[in-house]
Write a protein that holds these residues in place. Structure first.
Motif, PDB file in Angstrom:
ATOM      1  N   THR A  65       0.872  -1.169   0.000  1.00 30.00           N
ATOM      2  CA  THR A  65       0.000   0.000   0.000  1.00 30.00           C
ATOM      3  C   THR A  65       0.913   1.224   0.000  1.00 30.00           C
ATOM      4  OG1 THR A  65      -1.865  -1.035   1.130  1.00 30.00           O
ATOM      5  CG2 THR A  65      -1.595   1.329   1.442  1.00 30.00           C
ATOM      6  N   MET A  66       0.600   2.214  -0.828  1.00 26.13           N
ATOM      7  CA  MET A  66       1.449   3.385  -0.989  1.00 26.13           C
ATOM      8  C   MET A  66       0.738   4.638  -0.483  1.00 26.13           C
ATOM      9  SD  MET A  66       4.124   2.041  -2.296  1.00 26.13           S
ATOM     10  CE  MET A  66       5.039   3.536  -2.665  1.00 26.13           C
ATOM     11  N   GLY A  67       1.534   5.557   0.062  1.00 27.30           N
ATOM     12  CA  GLY A  67       0.944   6.784   0.591  1.00 27.30           C
ATOM     13  C   GLY A  67       1.805   7.997   0.301  1.00 27.30           C
ATOM     14  N   TRP A  68       1.178   9.144   0.361  1.00 28.81           N
ATOM     15  CA  TRP A  68       1.864  10.433   0.312  1.00 28.81           C
ATOM     16  C   TRP A  68       1.553  11.184   1.609  1.00 28.81           C
ATOM     17  CZ3 TRP A  68       5.417  12.139  -3.101  1.00 28.81           C
ATOM     18  CH2 TRP A  68       5.481  11.512  -4.354  1.00 28.81           C
ATOM     19  N   PHE A  69       2.594  11.779   2.159  1.00 30.50           N
ATOM     20  CA  PHE A  69       2.475  12.612   3.350  1.00 30.50           C
ATOM     21  C   PHE A  69       3.192  13.926   3.078  1.00 30.50           C
ATOM     22  CE2 PHE A  69       0.861   9.602   6.550  1.00 30.50           C
ATOM     23  CZ  PHE A  69       0.985   8.416   5.838  1.00 30.50           C
ATOM     24  N   ARG A  70       2.949  14.908   3.910  1.00 27.99           N
ATOM     25  CA  ARG A  70       3.657  16.169   3.749  1.00 27.99           C
ATOM     26  C   ARG A  70       3.956  16.781   5.107  1.00 27.99           C
ATOM     27  NH1 ARG A  70      -1.247  19.917   1.157  1.00 27.99           N
ATOM     28  NH2 ARG A  70      -2.509  20.091   3.080  1.00 27.99           N
ATOM     29  N   GLN A  71       4.995  17.596   5.117  1.00 22.62           N
ATOM     30  CA  GLN A  71       5.397  18.271   6.353  1.00 22.62           C
ATOM     31  C   GLN A  71       5.757  19.709   6.042  1.00 22.62           C
ATOM     32  OE1 GLN A  71       8.460  16.246   8.569  1.00 22.62           O
ATOM     33  NE2 GLN A  71       7.917  17.325  10.449  1.00 22.62           N
ATOM     34  N   ALA A  72       4.975  20.608   6.587  1.00 21.86           N
ATOM     35  CA  ALA A  72       5.236  22.031   6.440  1.00 21.86           C
ATOM     36  C   ALA A  72       6.187  22.480   7.548  1.00 21.86           C
ATOM     37  CB  ALA A  72       3.933  22.806   6.516  1.00 21.86           C
ATOM     38  N   PRO A  73       6.908  23.583   7.349  1.00 18.35           N
ATOM     39  CA  PRO A  73       7.840  24.065   8.377  1.00 18.35           C
ATOM     40  C   PRO A  73       7.147  24.266   9.718  1.00 18.35           C
ATOM     41  CG  PRO A  73       8.183  25.244   6.329  1.00 18.35           C
ATOM     42  CD  PRO A  73       6.958  24.407   6.132  1.00 18.35           C
ATOM     43  N   GLY A  74       7.713  23.688  10.761  1.00 15.67           N
ATOM     44  CA  GLY A  74       7.181  23.848  12.098  1.00 15.67           C
ATOM     45  C   GLY A  74       5.955  23.021  12.413  1.00 15.67           C
ATOM     46  N   LYS A  75       5.582  22.141  11.480  1.00 20.24           N
ATOM     47  CA  LYS A  75       4.377  21.323  11.698  1.00 20.24           C
ATOM     48  C   LYS A  75       4.720  19.841  11.636  1.00 20.24           C
ATOM     49  CE  LYS A  75       0.961  24.652  10.027  1.00 20.24           C
ATOM     50  NZ  LYS A  75      -0.226  24.843   9.143  1.00 20.24           N
ATOM     51  N   GLU A  76       3.793  19.052  12.123  1.00 24.24           N
ATOM     52  CA  GLU A  76       3.973  17.603  12.071  1.00 24.24           C
ATOM     53  C   GLU A  76       3.698  17.087  10.656  1.00 24.24           C
ATOM     54  OE1 GLU A  76       3.664  16.272  16.571  1.00 24.24           O
ATOM     55  OE2 GLU A  76       2.870  15.016  14.987  1.00 24.24           O
ATOM     56  N   ARG A  77       4.274  15.937  10.373  1.00 26.95           N
ATOM     57  CA  ARG A  77       4.018  15.291   9.091  1.00 26.95           C
ATOM     58  C   ARG A  77       2.565  14.816   9.082  1.00 26.95           C
ATOM     59  NH1 ARG A  77       8.571  11.302   6.805  1.00 26.95           N
ATOM     60  NH2 ARG A  77       9.713  13.134   7.541  1.00 26.95           N
ATOM     61  N   GLU A  78       1.875  15.099   7.972  1.00 29.46           N
ATOM     62  CA  GLU A  78       0.456  14.759   7.908  1.00 29.46           C
ATOM     63  C   GLU A  78       0.136  13.945   6.666  1.00 29.46           C
ATOM     64  OE1 GLU A  78      -1.926  18.303   7.702  1.00 29.46           O
ATOM     65  OE2 GLU A  78      -1.211  18.849   5.703  1.00 29.46           O
ATOM     66  N   PHE A  79      -0.922  13.182   6.786  1.00 29.97           N
ATOM     67  CA  PHE A  79      -1.394  12.344   5.697  1.00 29.97           C
ATOM     68  C   PHE A  79      -1.967  13.196   4.574  1.00 29.97           C
ATOM     69  CE2 PHE A  79      -3.317   8.826   3.603  1.00 29.97           C
ATOM     70  CZ  PHE A  79      -4.606   9.215   3.232  1.00 29.97           C
ATOM     71  N   VAL A  80      -1.675  12.783   3.333  1.00 29.76           N
ATOM     72  CA  VAL A  80      -2.239  13.439   2.159  1.00 29.76           C
ATOM     73  C   VAL A  80      -3.136  12.475   1.385  1.00 29.76           C
ATOM     74  CG1 VAL A  80      -1.744  14.572  -0.043  1.00 29.76           C
ATOM     75  CG2 VAL A  80      -0.275  15.008   1.950  1.00 29.76           C
ATOM     76  N   ALA A  81      -2.595  11.314   1.020  1.00 30.42           N
ATOM     77  CA  ALA A  81      -3.365  10.354   0.234  1.00 30.42           C
ATOM     78  C   ALA A  81      -2.709   8.989   0.325  1.00 30.42           C
ATOM     79  CB  ALA A  81      -3.445  10.802  -1.228  1.00 30.42           C
ATOM     80  N   ALA A  82      -3.498   7.950   0.069  1.00 31.57           N
ATOM     81  CA  ALA A  82      -2.978   6.592   0.049  1.00 31.57           C
ATOM     82  C   ALA A  82      -3.772   5.773  -0.953  1.00 31.57           C
ATOM     83  CB  ALA A  82      -3.050   5.963   1.435  1.00 31.57           C
ATOM     84  N   ILE A  83      -3.133   4.719  -1.467  1.00 30.09           N
ATOM     85  CA  ILE A  83      -3.774   3.891  -2.475  1.00 30.09           C
ATOM     86  C   ILE A  83      -3.458   2.430  -2.210  1.00 30.09           C
ATOM     87  CG2 ILE A  83      -1.828   4.085  -4.099  1.00 30.09           C
ATOM     88  CD1 ILE A  83      -3.997   4.301  -6.350  1.00 30.09           C
ATOM     89  N   SER A  84      -4.430   1.578  -2.460  1.00 28.88           N
ATOM     90  CA  SER A  84      -4.296   0.156  -2.172  1.00 28.88           C
ATOM     91  C   SER A  84      -3.326  -0.508  -3.145  1.00 28.88           C
ATOM     92  CB  SER A  84      -5.664  -0.514  -2.257  1.00 28.88           C
ATOM     93  OG  SER A  84      -6.170  -0.432  -3.583  1.00 28.88           O
ATOM     94  N   ARG A  85      -3.004  -1.748  -2.852  1.00 29.82           N
ATOM     95  CA  ARG A  85      -2.046  -2.492  -3.671  1.00 29.82           C
ATOM     96  C   ARG A  85      -2.529  -2.645  -5.114  1.00 29.82           C
ATOM     97  NH1 ARG A  85      -0.399  -7.502   0.222  1.00 29.82           N
ATOM     98  NH2 ARG A  85      -2.555  -8.086  -0.265  1.00 29.82           N
ATOM     99  N   SER A  86      -3.811  -2.831  -5.265  1.00 31.89           N
ATOM    100  CA  SER A  86      -4.358  -3.017  -6.615  1.00 31.89           C
ATOM    101  C   SER A  86      -4.637  -1.695  -7.317  1.00 31.89           C
ATOM    102  CB  SER A  86      -5.659  -3.799  -6.526  1.00 31.89           C
ATOM    103  OG  SER A  86      -6.659  -3.013  -5.886  1.00 31.89           O
ATOM    104  N   GLY A  87      -4.678  -0.620  -6.543  1.00 33.03           N
ATOM    105  CA  GLY A  87      -5.047   0.678  -7.097  1.00 33.03           C
ATOM    106  C   GLY A  87      -6.539   0.904  -7.122  1.00 33.03           C
ATOM    107  N   GLY A  88      -7.291  -0.068  -6.636  1.00 31.33           N
ATOM    108  CA  GLY A  88      -8.738   0.032  -6.700  1.00 31.33           C
ATOM    109  C   GLY A  88      -9.379   0.837  -5.594  1.00 31.33           C
ATOM    110  N   SER A  89      -8.594   1.153  -4.571  1.00 23.69           N
ATOM    111  CA  SER A  89      -9.119   1.904  -3.436  1.00 23.69           C
ATOM    112  C   SER A  89      -8.138   2.994  -3.051  1.00 23.69           C
ATOM    113  CB  SER A  89      -9.339   0.968  -2.256  1.00 23.69           C
ATOM    114  OG  SER A  89      -9.778   1.670  -1.121  1.00 23.69           O
TER     115      SER A  89
END
Length: 123
Positions: free
Chosen positions: A32-56
């Motif tokens: 399962t793959m995900g994207w996260f982001r971290q702005a200066p002075g902030k915690e790393r946060e979830f952006v998006a994720a996708i299942s192994r098949s890409g279907g979800s």
């Protein structure tokens, strides 16, 4: 699995960018793959994720309708298409992998991380 994120840069508000993450190894479909982001002075946060098949896929409320995650099993890549960018989207973006079929938003459940790519949204 080793991850390499790229595609960041400087873009004006309202513009678009496409981030890509290349995964090494022959077991890309196991993750399962995900994207996260971290702005200066902030915690790393979830952006998006996708299942192994890409279907979800899951997207954070803050990016829903503007960002889209996708994956290409033939190329071993996961992309994040970012449209209608806002200054508050400015951050370092990280791709991550999780050796599980369950799509989750918690960063602590992702075992592998790329090095990050900078996105700056500014006029």
């Amino acid at each position: 699995v080793q991850l390499q994120a790229y595609g960041g840069g400087l873009v004006q508000p309202g513009g678009s960018l496409r981030l890509s993450c290349a995964a090494s190894g022959r077991t890309f479909s196991s993750y399962t793959m995900g994207w996260f982001r971290q702005a200066p002075g902030k915690e790393r946060e979830f952006v998006a994720a996708i299942s192994r098949s890409g279907g979800s896929a899951l997207h954070a409320d803050s990016v829903k309708g503007r960002f889209t995650i996708s994956r290409d099993g033939a190329k071993n890549t996961v992309d994040l298409q970012m449209n209608s960018l806002k200054p508050e989207d400015t951050a370092v973006y990280y791709c991550a992998a999780r050796n599980s079929q369950v799509v989750v938003t918690s960063k602590v459940l992702y075992e592998y991380w790329g090095q990050g790519t900078h996105v700056t949204v500014s006029s």
